[in-house]
Design a protein around this motif. Structure first.
Motif, PDB file in Angstrom:
ATOM      1  N   LEU A   3       0.848  -1.185   0.000  1.00 55.23           N
ATOM      2  CA  LEU A   3       0.000   0.000   0.000  1.00 55.23           C
ATOM      3  C   LEU A   3       0.881   1.231   0.000  1.00 55.23           C
ATOM      4  CD1 LEU A   3      -2.776  -0.765   2.660  1.00 55.23           C
ATOM      5  CD2 LEU A   3      -3.058  -0.585   0.193  1.00 55.23           C
ATOM      6  N   HIS A   4       0.462   2.238  -0.750  1.00 59.09           N
ATOM      7  CA  HIS A   4       1.168   3.520  -0.773  1.00 59.09           C
ATOM      8  C   HIS A   4       0.169   4.655  -0.583  1.00 59.09           C
ATOM      9  CE1 HIS A   4       4.371   1.156  -2.662  1.00 59.09           C
ATOM     10  NE2 HIS A   4       5.172   2.102  -2.188  1.00 59.09           N
ATOM     11  N   ALA A   5       0.578   5.665   0.159  1.00 59.37           N
ATOM     12  CA  ALA A   5      -0.175   6.912   0.259  1.00 59.37           C
ATOM     13  C   ALA A   5       0.492   7.904  -0.679  1.00 59.37           C
ATOM     14  CB  ALA A   5      -0.157   7.443   1.688  1.00 59.37           C
ATOM     15  N   ILE A   6      -0.308   8.509  -1.534  1.00 62.08           N
ATOM     16  CA  ILE A   6       0.203   9.470  -2.513  1.00 62.08           C
ATOM     17  C   ILE A   6      -0.546  10.775  -2.309  1.00 62.08           C
ATOM     18  CG2 ILE A   6       0.390   9.973  -4.986  1.00 62.08           C
ATOM     19  CD1 ILE A   6       0.126   6.703  -5.147  1.00 62.08           C
ATOM     20  N   THR A   7       0.200  11.869  -2.149  1.00 60.75           N
ATOM     21  CA  THR A   7      -0.429  13.177  -2.017  1.00 60.75           C
ATOM     22  C   THR A   7      -0.004  14.060  -3.178  1.00 60.75           C
ATOM     23  OG1 THR A   7       1.351  14.118  -0.660  1.00 60.75           O
ATOM     24  CG2 THR A   7      -0.472  13.056   0.514  1.00 60.75           C
ATOM     25  N   VAL A   8      -0.942  14.863  -3.630  1.00 60.34           N
ATOM     26  CA  VAL A   8      -0.674  15.847  -4.674  1.00 60.34           C
ATOM     27  C   VAL A   8      -1.280  17.162  -4.187  1.00 60.34           C
ATOM     28  CG1 VAL A   8      -0.970  16.470  -7.095  1.00 60.34           C
ATOM     29  CG2 VAL A   8      -0.814  14.042  -6.448  1.00 60.34           C
ATOM     30  N   LEU A   9      -0.452  18.183  -4.046  1.00 58.89           N
ATOM     31  CA  LEU A   9      -0.887  19.479  -3.527  1.00 58.89           C
ATOM     32  C   LEU A   9      -0.343  20.588  -4.405  1.00 58.89           C
ATOM     33  CD1 LEU A   9       0.090  18.837   0.202  1.00 58.89           C
ATOM     34  CD2 LEU A   9      -2.211  18.725  -0.745  1.00 58.89           C
ATOM     35  N   GLY A  10      -1.165  21.617  -4.619  1.00 56.46           N
ATOM     36  CA  GLY A  10      -0.646  22.776  -5.329  1.00 56.46           C
ATOM     37  C   GLY A  10      -1.670  23.515  -6.147  1.00 56.46           C
ATOM     38  N   HIS A  11      -1.168  24.219  -7.144  1.00 55.23           N
ATOM     39  CA  HIS A  11      -1.994  25.053  -8.009  1.00 55.23           C
ATOM     40  C   HIS A  11      -2.969  24.176  -8.792  1.00 55.23           C
ATOM     41  CE1 HIS A  11      -3.082  28.425 -10.525  1.00 55.23           C
ATOM     42  NE2 HIS A  11      -2.901  27.647 -11.583  1.00 55.23           N
ATOM     43  N   ASP A  12      -4.253  24.534  -8.757  1.00 50.84           N
ATOM     44  CA  ASP A  12      -5.262  23.753  -9.457  1.00 50.84           C
ATOM     45  C   ASP A  12      -5.208  24.018 -10.959  1.00 50.84           C
ATOM     46  OD1 ASP A  12      -7.459  21.989  -9.701  1.00 50.84           O
ATOM     47  OD2 ASP A  12      -8.830  23.694  -9.783  1.00 50.84           O
ATOM     48  N   ARG A  13      -5.434  22.965 -11.717  1.00 53.02           N
ATOM     49  CA  ARG A  13      -5.552  23.069 -13.171  1.00 53.02           C
ATOM     50  C   ARG A  13      -6.304  21.842 -13.655  1.00 53.02           C
ATOM     51  NH1 ARG A  13      -2.034  19.263 -14.793  1.00 53.02           N
ATOM     52  NH2 ARG A  13      -0.080  19.018 -13.688  1.00 53.02           N
ATOM     53  N   PRO A  14      -6.951  21.920 -14.798  1.00 52.88           N
ATOM     54  CA  PRO A  14      -7.654  20.749 -15.333  1.00 52.88           C
ATOM     55  C   PRO A  14      -6.688  19.609 -15.629  1.00 52.88           C
ATOM     56  CG  PRO A  14      -8.375  22.741 -16.455  1.00 52.88           C
ATOM     57  CD  PRO A  14      -7.187  23.125 -15.620  1.00 52.88           C
ATOM     58  N   GLY A  15      -7.122  18.383 -15.361  1.00 56.11           N
ATOM     59  CA  GLY A  15      -6.372  17.199 -15.752  1.00 56.11           C
ATOM     60  C   GLY A  15      -5.488  16.571 -14.704  1.00 56.11           C
ATOM     61  N   ILE A  16      -5.379  17.149 -13.515  1.00 57.16           N
ATOM     62  CA  ILE A  16      -4.478  16.574 -12.501  1.00 57.16           C
ATOM     63  C   ILE A  16      -4.925  15.167 -12.126  1.00 57.16           C
ATOM     64  CG2 ILE A  16      -3.563  16.782 -10.156  1.00 57.16           C
ATOM     65  CD1 ILE A  16      -3.931  19.849 -10.440  1.00 57.16           C
ATOM     66  N   ILE A  17      -6.206  15.011 -11.867  1.00 56.93           N
ATOM     67  CA  ILE A  17      -6.716  13.702 -11.459  1.00 56.93           C
ATOM     68  C   ILE A  17      -6.549  12.694 -12.596  1.00 56.93           C
ATOM     69  CG2 ILE A  17      -8.768  12.420 -10.722  1.00 56.93           C
ATOM     70  CD1 ILE A  17      -9.732  15.102  -9.433  1.00 56.93           C
ATOM     71  N   ALA A  18      -6.924  13.082 -13.793  1.00 58.97           N
ATOM     72  CA  ALA A  18      -6.815  12.177 -14.941  1.00 58.97           C
ATOM     73  C   ALA A  18      -5.369  11.747 -15.159  1.00 58.97           C
ATOM     74  CB  ALA A  18      -7.370  12.854 -16.194  1.00 58.97           C
TER      75      ALA A  18
END
Length: 172
Positions: A3-18
Motif C-alpha cells: 500500500l502507498h499513500a500518494i499526495t498531490v498538492l498545489g496550483h489547481d488546473r484541469p487534468g491533474i486527477i486524470a
C-alpha cells in the motif's frame, strides 16, 4: 502487494486527477481509497493505492506532475497492519457560526473524549461564516445525550451551533 499513500498538492488546473490516476494505472496500481478537493483554491488529493510497484518507481512515474513547480507530489509506503474491528455507530456532526480559532480542536476533542473517531471532516469559510461537517463513529455503548450536551456546551462557549445526527443507512 504493498500500500502507498500518494499526495498531490498545489496550483489547481484541469487534468491533474486524470493524469495522476492514469500514471498509477499504468504501473498496475489499484486505487483503494481517495479524497480530492480544493482548499482555498489549491488542489489537494490523497490516494491510497495497492500494487506491486515500489516507492521509487511510483515517485519516478509521478515526477512529471511536479516538474513545473506548481504541484508537490509525495509517495509513502504504508505498513501492512491489520485494522481492529470496533463496534461503532455512524453520526454526522455539523458546526456553524462565526469564524474563530479553536472551533475544530474544541469540538473534535469532545468526540475523542468518549472514544469517538472522526472518519471524514470538511470545513468551509464563507465570509465570516464557518461551517464544519464531520462523519463520526461513536462507540455503540456511548451516552449520545451526554455527547450532545458536551458538544452544545462547547459550541455555546465558542458562539457557534452544533448538531449531532444519526446517519441513515441510505446516506452511507
Amino acid at each position: 502487494m504493498t500500500l502507498h499513500a500518494i499526495t498531490v498538492l498545489g496550483h489547481d488546473r484541469p487534468g491533474i486527477i486524470a493524469q495522476s490516476t492514469a500514471i498509477l494505472g499504468s504501473l498496475g496500481l489499484n486505487l483503494e481509497d481517495s479524497t480530492m478537493t480544493l482548499l482555498r483554491g489549491r488542489f489537494a488529493m490523497v490516494l491510497i493505492s495497492e500494487g506491486a510497484a515500489d516507492t521509487a518507481s511510483i515517485e519516478a512515474a509521478l515526477a512529471p506532475l511536479g516538474s513545473s513547480g506548481d504541484l508537490t507530489v509525495t509517495v509513502r509506503e504504508l505498513p501492512d497492519d491489520q485494522q481492529t474491528e470496533r463496534r461503532t455507530t455512524p453520526w454526522v456532526l455539523t458546526v456553524h457560526g462565526g469564524d474563530r480559532p479553536g472551533i475544530v480542536s474544541s469540538v473534535v476533542a469532545q468526540v475523542a473524549a468518549v472514544g469517538g473517531n472522526i472518519t471524514d471532516l470538511t470545513t468551509r469559510l464563507s465570509g465570516e461564516l464557518y461551517l464544519l461537517v464531520a462523519e463520526v463513529d461513536l462507540p455503540v455503548d456511548v451516552d449520545v445525550d451526554a455527547v450532545r450536551a458536551a458538544l452544545n456546551a462547547t459550541a455555546d462557549r465558542l458562539g457557534v451551533g452544533a448538531t449531532l445526527s444519526p446517519v441513515e443507512a441510505d446516506e452511507l
